[in-house]
Design a protein around this motif. Structure first.
Motif, PDB file in Angstrom:
ATOM      1  N   PRO A 142       0.793  -1.235   0.000  1.00 27.13           N
ATOM      2  CA  PRO A 142       0.000   0.000   0.000  1.00 27.13           C
ATOM      3  C   PRO A 142       0.823   1.281   0.000  1.00 27.13           C
ATOM      4  O   PRO A 142       0.325   2.331  -0.420  1.00 27.13           O
ATOM      5  CB  PRO A 142      -0.816  -0.109   1.292  1.00 27.13           C
ATOM      6  CG  PRO A 142       0.067  -0.897   2.204  1.00 27.13           C
ATOM      7  CD  PRO A 142       0.820  -1.862   1.335  1.00 27.13           C
ATOM      8  N   ILE A 143       2.064   1.221   0.493  1.00 23.87           N
ATOM      9  CA  ILE A 143       2.887   2.423   0.594  1.00 23.87           C
ATOM     10  C   ILE A 143       4.356   2.008   0.511  1.00 23.87           C
ATOM     11  O   ILE A 143       4.727   0.927   0.980  1.00 23.87           O
ATOM     12  CB  ILE A 143       2.599   3.191   1.907  1.00 23.87           C
ATOM     13  CG1 ILE A 143       3.187   4.608   1.863  1.00 23.87           C
ATOM     14  CG2 ILE A 143       3.060   2.436   3.136  1.00 23.87           C
ATOM     15  CD1 ILE A 143       2.648   5.512   2.983  1.00 23.87           C
ATOM     16  N   ILE A 144       5.172   2.867  -0.140  1.00 22.67           N
ATOM     17  CA  ILE A 144       6.591   2.538  -0.338  1.00 22.67           C
ATOM     18  C   ILE A 144       7.426   3.749   0.054  1.00 22.67           C
ATOM     19  O   ILE A 144       7.254   4.843  -0.484  1.00 22.67           O
ATOM     20  CB  ILE A 144       6.883   2.142  -1.791  1.00 22.67           C
ATOM     21  CG1 ILE A 144       5.995   0.958  -2.212  1.00 22.67           C
ATOM     22  CG2 ILE A 144       8.361   1.775  -1.952  1.00 22.67           C
ATOM     23  CD1 ILE A 144       6.107   0.592  -3.673  1.00 22.67           C
ATOM     24  N   ARG A 145       8.322   3.534   0.990  1.00 23.16           N
ATOM     25  CA  ARG A 145       9.215   4.595   1.454  1.00 23.16           C
ATOM     26  C   ARG A 145      10.303   4.848   0.415  1.00 23.16           C
ATOM     27  O   ARG A 145      10.856   3.914  -0.160  1.00 23.16           O
ATOM     28  CB  ARG A 145       9.811   4.171   2.797  1.00 23.16           C
ATOM     29  CG  ARG A 145      10.636   5.220   3.513  1.00 23.16           C
ATOM     30  CD  ARG A 145      10.876   4.762   4.945  1.00 23.16           C
ATOM     31  NE  ARG A 145      11.834   5.602   5.654  1.00 23.16           N
ATOM     32  CZ  ARG A 145      13.064   5.214   6.012  1.00 23.16           C
ATOM     33  NH1 ARG A 145      13.468   3.987   5.732  1.00 23.16           N
ATOM     34  NH2 ARG A 145      13.866   6.026   6.653  1.00 23.16           N
ATOM     35  N   TYR A 146      10.661   6.135   0.216  1.00 22.99           N
ATOM     36  CA  TYR A 146      11.555   6.538  -0.864  1.00 22.99           C
ATOM     37  C   TYR A 146      12.134   7.913  -0.532  1.00 22.99           C
ATOM     38  O   TYR A 146      11.459   8.701   0.133  1.00 22.99           O
ATOM     39  CB  TYR A 146      10.751   6.596  -2.173  1.00 22.99           C
ATOM     40  CG  TYR A 146      11.535   7.067  -3.377  1.00 22.99           C
ATOM     41  CD1 TYR A 146      12.308   6.183  -4.116  1.00 22.99           C
ATOM     42  CD2 TYR A 146      11.495   8.409  -3.770  1.00 22.99           C
ATOM     43  CE1 TYR A 146      13.024   6.618  -5.222  1.00 22.99           C
ATOM     44  CE2 TYR A 146      12.213   8.843  -4.869  1.00 22.99           C
ATOM     45  CZ  TYR A 146      12.973   7.951  -5.597  1.00 22.99           C
ATOM     46  OH  TYR A 146      13.688   8.377  -6.678  1.00 22.99           O
ATOM     47  N   PRO A 147      13.370   8.272  -0.922  1.00 28.19           N
ATOM     48  CA  PRO A 147      14.378   7.512  -1.675  1.00 28.19           C
ATOM     49  C   PRO A 147      15.434   6.885  -0.765  1.00 28.19           C
ATOM     50  O   PRO A 147      16.444   6.385  -1.225  1.00 28.19           O
ATOM     51  CB  PRO A 147      15.014   8.598  -2.544  1.00 28.19           C
ATOM     52  CG  PRO A 147      14.996   9.813  -1.671  1.00 28.19           C
ATOM     53  CD  PRO A 147      13.717   9.709  -0.855  1.00 28.19           C
ATOM     54  N   GLY A 148      15.236   6.930   0.542  1.00 28.99           N
ATOM     55  CA  GLY A 148      16.144   6.345   1.530  1.00 28.99           C
ATOM     56  C   GLY A 148      15.551   6.604   2.896  1.00 28.99           C
ATOM     57  O   GLY A 148      14.597   7.386   3.006  1.00 28.99           O
ATOM     58  N   GLY A 149      16.160   5.973   3.897  1.00 22.31           N
ATOM     59  CA  GLY A 149      17.423   5.305   3.909  1.00 22.31           C
ATOM     60  C   GLY A 149      18.603   6.288   3.987  1.00 22.31           C
ATOM     61  O   GLY A 149      18.474   7.502   3.913  1.00 22.31           O
ATOM     62  N   ASN A 150      19.778   5.700   4.235  1.00 26.18           N
ATOM     63  CA  ASN A 150      20.996   6.490   4.346  1.00 26.18           C
ATOM     64  C   ASN A 150      21.225   7.373   3.132  1.00 26.18           C
ATOM     65  O   ASN A 150      21.807   8.457   3.230  1.00 26.18           O
ATOM     66  CB  ASN A 150      22.200   5.557   4.538  1.00 26.18           C
ATOM     67  CG  ASN A 150      22.163   4.814   5.858  1.00 26.18           C
ATOM     68  OD1 ASN A 150      21.377   5.127   6.747  1.00 26.18           O
ATOM     69  ND2 ASN A 150      23.011   3.812   5.977  1.00 26.18           N
ATOM     70  N   PHE A 151      20.777   6.918   1.966  1.00 25.32           N
ATOM     71  CA  PHE A 151      20.928   7.680   0.731  1.00 25.32           C
ATOM     72  C   PHE A 151      20.370   9.090   0.853  1.00 25.32           C
ATOM     73  O   PHE A 151      20.955  10.051   0.345  1.00 25.32           O
ATOM     74  CB  PHE A 151      20.224   6.925  -0.401  1.00 25.32           C
ATOM     75  CG  PHE A 151      20.131   7.679  -1.697  1.00 25.32           C
ATOM     76  CD1 PHE A 151      21.178   7.640  -2.609  1.00 25.32           C
ATOM     77  CD2 PHE A 151      18.995   8.411  -2.013  1.00 25.32           C
ATOM     78  CE1 PHE A 151      21.086   8.338  -3.819  1.00 25.32           C
ATOM     79  CE2 PHE A 151      18.899   9.111  -3.205  1.00 25.32           C
ATOM     80  CZ  PHE A 151      19.953   9.069  -4.120  1.00 25.32           C
ATOM     81  N   VAL A 152      19.220   9.241   1.526  1.00 21.44           N
ATOM     82  CA  VAL A 152      18.524  10.532   1.503  1.00 21.44           C
ATOM     83  C   VAL A 152      19.322  11.619   2.215  1.00 21.44           C
ATOM     84  O   VAL A 152      19.161  12.809   1.900  1.00 21.44           O
ATOM     85  CB  VAL A 152      17.105  10.407   2.106  1.00 21.44           C
ATOM     86  CG1 VAL A 152      17.136  10.348   3.630  1.00 21.44           C
ATOM     87  CG2 VAL A 152      16.213  11.559   1.648  1.00 21.44           C
ATOM     88  N   SER A 153      20.198  11.257   3.136  1.00 21.73           N
ATOM     89  CA  SER A 153      20.899  12.264   3.925  1.00 21.73           C
ATOM     90  C   SER A 153      21.988  12.991   3.140  1.00 21.73           C
ATOM     91  O   SER A 153      22.568  13.964   3.642  1.00 21.73           O
ATOM     92  CB  SER A 153      21.504  11.627   5.182  1.00 21.73           C
ATOM     93  OG  SER A 153      20.476  11.232   6.069  1.00 21.73           O
ATOM     94  N   GLY A 154      22.258  12.554   1.907  1.00 20.12           N
ATOM     95  CA  GLY A 154      23.180  13.274   1.051  1.00 20.12           C
ATOM     96  C   GLY A 154      22.565  13.619  -0.299  1.00 20.12           C
ATOM     97  O   GLY A 154      23.281  13.989  -1.227  1.00 20.12           O
TER      98      GLY A 154
END
Length: 507
Positions: A71-83
């Protein structure tokens, strides 16, 4: 497997339609796609694949995800999002920059970004849980992204979205205020005071752009953090009035090859949830608030098989294989118990995201340009998502228990129950944790007068280490479970080390 030849233990359970916990929020069956490894490139997006659609997304992967009813998908991170600079992932693809991705030490080509992901989730029947960068960015970038995604038009960022080919707003409802900001590994790591202040001001600005959004504050990265649970208390002291959820993250492994201890790890998850609820309620009392803080368990799974291999990876390539755990049968049993824990806490756990969805510690695996298949953990996830919607009921369980290395008094029977009132179905989920004995279950369901057994699904295998590959699916469910219903008493035999889904319907 012939369960009749197994020795057995006995357990009793009472299920009554008046023993209501809460309505299950379907978002507890969410998942997670991060720009990490082959989750995006070679996973959901593979434009050279013979089954790719006109936008480059794999139709075979879409079909598997739709089986899970995510029903729902978290994006784009995760550790990735912090940069991550979200502006890098919008506009003409051929003009987007390639960036050094510091969290996972790869190169990010930015071929897929906010608009493409939002469109893809709509096509598969899901929604986006968007995370904002509170590591290297902050308030300004967060509120601009909300404007870009959700404002109808007539402003700089909403008109920019239109120029990029998306006339209608994406209407993203759920937003995460950063990721694992308590972790020293996190780009832009902060202490609880600094994070709480930043999250508060970001939340206020984002809500000024769109007052309808829901916000998730970062909780502890896991229970072993030295700052847990003081991190939650400090963060919520700042943000309680402005956010709707606090996040929880937890992964488990069986590095010691101790199956009895491993299958008991959901007991730890339940204790984690209990501690976070207690902390939330302390801040609620401190603030004299009428609002309950809900929980978003937005990273959870088994993760340990791939760690050594990934440590040897050469950096600075595009979409290298990373964190590609190959799951076995005992992993599927623990994943099932983790899902049952969410159902029994449905009054406070309102969202959860299995991390992740494709290739990276995932229920779905692919070959880039080739085949796709279901890992062992696919099945309990699918069964819970498809059949676990309705009212979560509190089962009263009397089960034999065992002591493991890290846990005591662990019930052999792990169970959760969901009543779908609208469609008049009752689903009993059950894991038998016993490694050698079948479990004979006697369950009182007399309050469900007129119900009959529809099916008894079983996931079982004599080999706890059995895995699924593209060539050989060793672990898959069957509908030959052994259960009967007579006079409101359900009798079922649960084979040793098994996942069971017993479905009843109104005749």
């Amino acid at each position: 497997m012939n369960t009749m030849s197994q020795t057995s233990i006995k357990a009793r359970m009472i299920v009554d339609k008046s023993f209501r916990i809460a309505e299950v929020d379907k978002r507890i069956y969410g998942s997670f796609i991060e720009h990490l490894g082959r989750a995006v490139y070679g996973g959901i997006y593979d434009p050279g694949h013979p089954l790719a659609d006109e936008h480059g997304y794999r139709n075979d992967v879409k079909q598997l995800i739709q089986e899970l009813q995510v029903p729902i998908i978290r994006y784009p991170g995760g550790n990735f999002v912090s940069g991550y600079n979200w502006e890098d992932g919008v506009g003409p693809v051929d003009l987007r920059p390639k960036r050094l991705e510091l969290a996972w030490r790869t190169i990010e080509p930015n071929e897929v970004g906010t608009n493409e992901f939002a469109q893809w989730t709509r096509e598969i029947g899901s929604e986006v849980m968007m995370a904002v960068n509170l590591g290297t960015r902050g308030i300004d970038a967060a509120r601009n992204l909300v404007e870009y995604c959700n404002h109808p038009g007539g402003t700089y960022y909403s008109d920019l979205r239109k120029q990029h080919g998306y006339a209608d707003p994406h209407g993203i409802k759920t937003w995460c205020l950063g990721n694992e900001m308590d972790g020293p590994w996190q780009i832009g790591h902060k202490n609880a005071e600094d994070y709480g202040k930043l999250a508060l001001e970001a939340a206020k600005a984002m809500r000024l752009v769109d007052s309808s959004i829901e916000l998730v504050a970062c909780g502890s990265s896991n229970t072993s953090m030295a700052t847990f649970p003081q991190w939650e208390a400090t963060t919520l002291d700042y943000t309680y009035d402005e956010v709707d959820f606090i996040s929880l993250h937890q992964y488990y492994g069986n590095q010691e090859n101790d199956p009895a201890n491993y299958l008991a790890r959901s007991v730890d998850m339940d204790h984690f949830i209990h501690t976070v609820i207690s902390t939330c309620d302390y801040i609620k009392a401190k603030k004299r608030s009428k609002k309950d803080m809900y929980l978003s368990f937005d990273e959870w799974n088994v993760w340990y098989h791939s760690n050594d291999a990934d440590s040897k990876m050469d950096p600075w390539s595009i979409a290298p294989p990373q964190l590609e755990d190959v799951y076995n049968f005992e992993d599927a049993l623990l994943v099932g118990s983790m899902l049952l824990t969410f159902l029994r806490r449905a009054d406070r756990v309102k969202m959860a995201c299995m991390a992740q969805l494709v290739n990276v510690i995932a229920p779905i695996m692919t070959e880039t340009g080739g085949r796709s298949w279901k890992q062992t953990i696919f099945y309990p996830y699918m069964h819970a998502s498809v059949y676990g919607r309705g009212i979560s009921l509190k089962p009263v369980i009397d089960s034999p228990v065992y002591d493991a290395k890290d846990y005591t008094d662990v019930p052999y029977l792990d169970s959760a129950v969901v009543h779908d009132e609208e469609n008049e179905h009752l689903t009993i989920f059950a894991v038998n944790r016993h490694l050698t004995d079948a479990l004979d279950l006697n369950c009182d369901v007399r309050s469900f007068e007129g119900y009959v057994i529809e099916e008894h699904i079983v996931l079982e295998n004599d080999d706890l280490k059995a895995v699924n590959t593209a060539d050989n699916e060793q672990v898959k469910p069957h509908s030959g479970g052994n259960s009967t219903l007579d006079g409101g008493m359900l009798t079922a035999r649960l084979s040793k080390a098994s996942w069971n889904v017993i479905r009843l319907r109104k005749a």
